[in-house]
Design a protein around this motif. Structure first.
Motif, PDB file in Angstrom:
ATOM      1  N   ALA A  66       0.858  -1.182   0.000  1.00  0.00           N
ATOM      2  CA  ALA A  66       0.000   0.000   0.000  1.00  0.00           C
ATOM      3  C   ALA A  66       0.896   1.235   0.000  1.00  0.00           C
ATOM      4  N   VAL A  67       0.679   2.122  -0.964  1.00  0.00           N
ATOM      5  CA  VAL A  67       1.462   3.353  -1.051  1.00  0.00           C
ATOM      6  C   VAL A  67       0.540   4.544  -1.223  1.00  0.00           C
ATOM      7  N   ARG A  68       1.033   5.679  -0.818  1.00  0.00           N
ATOM      8  CA  ARG A  68       0.291   6.933  -0.978  1.00  0.00           C
ATOM      9  C   ARG A  68       0.642   7.503  -2.339  1.00  0.00           C
ATOM     10  N   SER A  69      -0.297   7.457  -3.253  1.00  0.00           N
ATOM     11  CA  SER A  69      -0.022   7.851  -4.627  1.00  0.00           C
ATOM     12  C   SER A  69       0.162   9.350  -4.804  1.00  0.00           C
ATOM     13  N   CYS A  70      -0.250  10.146  -3.828  1.00  0.00           N
ATOM     14  CA  CYS A  70      -0.070  11.602  -3.955  1.00  0.00           C
ATOM     15  C   CYS A  70       1.395  12.006  -3.834  1.00  0.00           C
ATOM     16  N   ARG A  71       2.205  11.175  -3.216  1.00  0.00           N
ATOM     17  CA  ARG A  71       3.623  11.487  -3.014  1.00  0.00           C
ATOM     18  C   ARG A  71       4.549  10.480  -3.691  1.00  0.00           C
ATOM     19  N   THR A  72       3.992   9.583  -4.478  1.00  0.00           N
ATOM     20  CA  THR A  72       4.791   8.602  -5.200  1.00  0.00           C
ATOM     21  C   THR A  72       5.000   9.115  -6.612  1.00  0.00           C
ATOM     22  N   GLU A  73       6.238   9.449  -6.939  1.00  0.00           N
ATOM     23  CA  GLU A  73       6.531   9.945  -8.283  1.00  0.00           C
ATOM     24  C   GLU A  73       6.445   8.805  -9.285  1.00  0.00           C
ATOM     25  N   ILE A  74       5.939   9.104 -10.451  1.00  0.00           N
ATOM     26  CA  ILE A  74       5.753   8.087 -11.481  1.00  0.00           C
ATOM     27  C   ILE A  74       7.076   7.394 -11.821  1.00  0.00           C
ATOM     28  N   GLN A  75       8.172   8.113 -11.771  1.00  0.00           N
ATOM     29  CA  GLN A  75       9.474   7.518 -12.096  1.00  0.00           C
ATOM     30  C   GLN A  75       9.898   6.453 -11.098  1.00  0.00           C
ATOM     31  N   SER A  76       9.325   6.441  -9.917  1.00  0.00           N
ATOM     32  CA  SER A  76       9.715   5.466  -8.894  1.00  0.00           C
ATOM     33  C   SER A  76       8.930   4.163  -8.969  1.00  0.00           C
ATOM     34  N   VAL A  77       7.905   4.108  -9.805  1.00  0.00           N
ATOM     35  CA  VAL A  77       7.050   2.924  -9.870  1.00  0.00           C
ATOM     36  C   VAL A  77       7.745   1.759 -10.572  1.00  0.00           C
ATOM     37  N   GLY A  78       8.506   2.056 -11.603  1.00  0.00           N
ATOM     38  CA  GLY A  78       9.216   1.000 -12.323  1.00  0.00           C
ATOM     39  C   GLY A  78       8.267   0.036 -12.991  1.00  0.00           C
ATOM     40  N   ASN A  79       8.599  -1.234 -12.949  1.00  0.00           N
ATOM     41  CA  ASN A  79       7.789  -2.270 -13.604  1.00  0.00           C
ATOM     42  C   ASN A  79       6.826  -2.961 -12.655  1.00  0.00           C
ATOM     43  N   ARG A  80       6.622  -2.407 -11.487  1.00  0.00           N
ATOM     44  CA  ARG A  80       5.749  -3.055 -10.512  1.00  0.00           C
ATOM     45  C   ARG A  80       4.271  -2.882 -10.882  1.00  0.00           C
ATOM     46  N   GLU A  81       3.496  -3.908 -10.605  1.00  0.00           N
ATOM     47  CA  GLU A  81       2.048  -3.884 -10.848  1.00  0.00           C
ATOM     48  C   GLU A  81       1.397  -2.842  -9.938  1.00  0.00           C
ATOM     49  N   ILE A  82       0.472  -2.085 -10.508  1.00  0.00           N
ATOM     50  CA  ILE A  82      -0.297  -1.086  -9.765  1.00  0.00           C
ATOM     51  C   ILE A  82      -1.739  -1.578  -9.708  1.00  0.00           C
ATOM     52  N   ALA A  83      -2.308  -1.612  -8.525  1.00  0.00           N
ATOM     53  CA  ALA A  83      -3.718  -1.977  -8.363  1.00  0.00           C
ATOM     54  C   ALA A  83      -4.459  -0.803  -7.739  1.00  0.00           C
ATOM     55  N   THR A  84      -5.595  -0.472  -8.348  1.00  0.00           N
ATOM     56  CA  THR A  84      -6.449   0.582  -7.814  1.00  0.00           C
ATOM     57  C   THR A  84      -7.783  -0.027  -7.413  1.00  0.00           C
ATOM     58  N   LEU A  85      -8.611   0.748  -6.774  1.00  0.00           N
ATOM     59  CA  LEU A  85      -9.927   0.277  -6.350  1.00  0.00           C
ATOM     60  C   LEU A  85     -10.724  -0.271  -7.532  1.00  0.00           C
ATOM     61  N   GLU A  86     -10.595   0.357  -8.688  1.00  0.00           N
ATOM     62  CA  GLU A  86     -11.326  -0.087  -9.866  1.00  0.00           C
ATOM     63  C   GLU A  86     -10.900  -1.473 -10.334  1.00  0.00           C
ATOM     64  N   GLY A  87      -9.710  -1.894  -9.952  1.00  0.00           N
ATOM     65  CA  GLY A  87      -9.180  -3.163 -10.421  1.00  0.00           C
ATOM     66  C   GLY A  87      -9.411  -4.350  -9.521  1.00  0.00           C
ATOM     67  N   ILE A  88     -10.034  -4.152  -8.368  1.00  0.00           N
ATOM     68  CA  ILE A  88     -10.168  -5.287  -7.450  1.00  0.00           C
ATOM     69  C   ILE A  88     -11.543  -5.935  -7.477  1.00  0.00           C
ATOM     70  N   GLY A  89     -12.516  -5.304  -8.071  1.00  0.00           N
ATOM     71  CA  GLY A  89     -13.858  -5.877  -8.152  1.00  0.00           C
ATOM     72  C   GLY A  89     -14.686  -5.126  -9.179  1.00  0.00           C
ATOM     73  N   THR A  90     -15.853  -5.687  -9.471  1.00  0.00           N
ATOM     74  CA  THR A  90     -16.762  -5.048 -10.422  1.00  0.00           C
ATOM     75  C   THR A  90     -18.127  -4.887  -9.757  1.00  0.00           C
ATOM     76  N   ASP A  91     -19.020  -4.186 -10.429  1.00  0.00           N
ATOM     77  CA  ASP A  91     -20.384  -4.060  -9.907  1.00  0.00           C
ATOM     78  C   ASP A  91     -21.044  -5.435  -9.795  1.00  0.00           C
ATOM     79  N   ASP A  92     -20.788  -6.292 -10.784  1.00  0.00           N
ATOM     80  CA  ASP A  92     -21.386  -7.628 -10.791  1.00  0.00           C
ATOM     81  C   ASP A  92     -20.698  -8.593  -9.840  1.00  0.00           C
ATOM     82  N   LYS A  93     -19.397  -8.396  -9.640  1.00  0.00           N
ATOM     83  CA  LYS A  93     -18.630  -9.300  -8.777  1.00  0.00           C
ATOM     84  C   LYS A  93     -17.679  -8.472  -7.907  1.00  0.00           C
TER      85      LYS A  93
END
Length: 156
Positions: free
Chosen positions: A57-84
């Motif tokens: 878990a990271v605070r995206s407001c202070r995480t510079e895009i250059q520091s993300v590298g090749n790591r997977e990013i998961a947001t709230l939109e990516g963990i579930g759907t309206d149907d599931k």
């Protein structure tokens, strides 16, 4: 000078062209139209902007895009759907663990990072994982119950 960054967000490859020091939050919201993470304090102190990067878990407001590298990013939109919905989302609804909802993105994403590494956390572990997330509505007890519920239902 803008650069192109290759990101993997919610299982999809995405390219964005931005300044290297652009906060991840701005890229997610402005360039990728993912509005789950919220701008709260801009100082990484409230947790409303929490996303998961490389399993943490990271605070995206202070995480510079250059520091993300090749790591997977998961947001709230990516963990579930309206149907599931994700089990955490179902548990938050069942426990009515929100009022205004502004902090909920950060609470759920911090809880998901915790449950991914500790499937059956104690109440103390949950509270520790949420220590950097603020809720002004006073829903903390219901939030903790929702996370406990999600961990119990995942175990059955």
């Amino acid at each position: 000078m803008p650069q192109t960054f290759h990101l993997r967000v919610n299982g999809q490859d995405r390219d964005v062209t931005v300044e290297a020091d652009t906060p991840l939050l701005y890229v997610l919201r402005n360039d990728l139209a993912l509005s789950g993470a919220k701008f709260g304090c801009g100082l990484a102190q409230c947790g409303a902007c929490t996303v998961i990067v490389g399993g943490a878990a990271v605070r995206s407001c202070r995480t510079e895009i250059q520091s993300v590298g090749n790591r997977e990013i998961a947001t709230l939109e990516g963990i579930g759907t309206d149907d599931k919905p994700h089990p955490l989302q179902k548990a938050f609804i069942a426990e009515q663990a929100m009022q205004c909802g502004y902090c909920i993105n950060g609470m759920i994403m911090s809880a998901k990072a915790l449950l991914d590494r500790t499937p059956r956390p104690s109440e103390a572990q949950i509270k520790e994982a949420l220590a950097g997330n603020l809720c002004r509505c006073g829903s903390h007890n219901r939030i903790v119950r929702a996370i406990m519920r999600a961990s119990e239902e995942a175990a059955t």
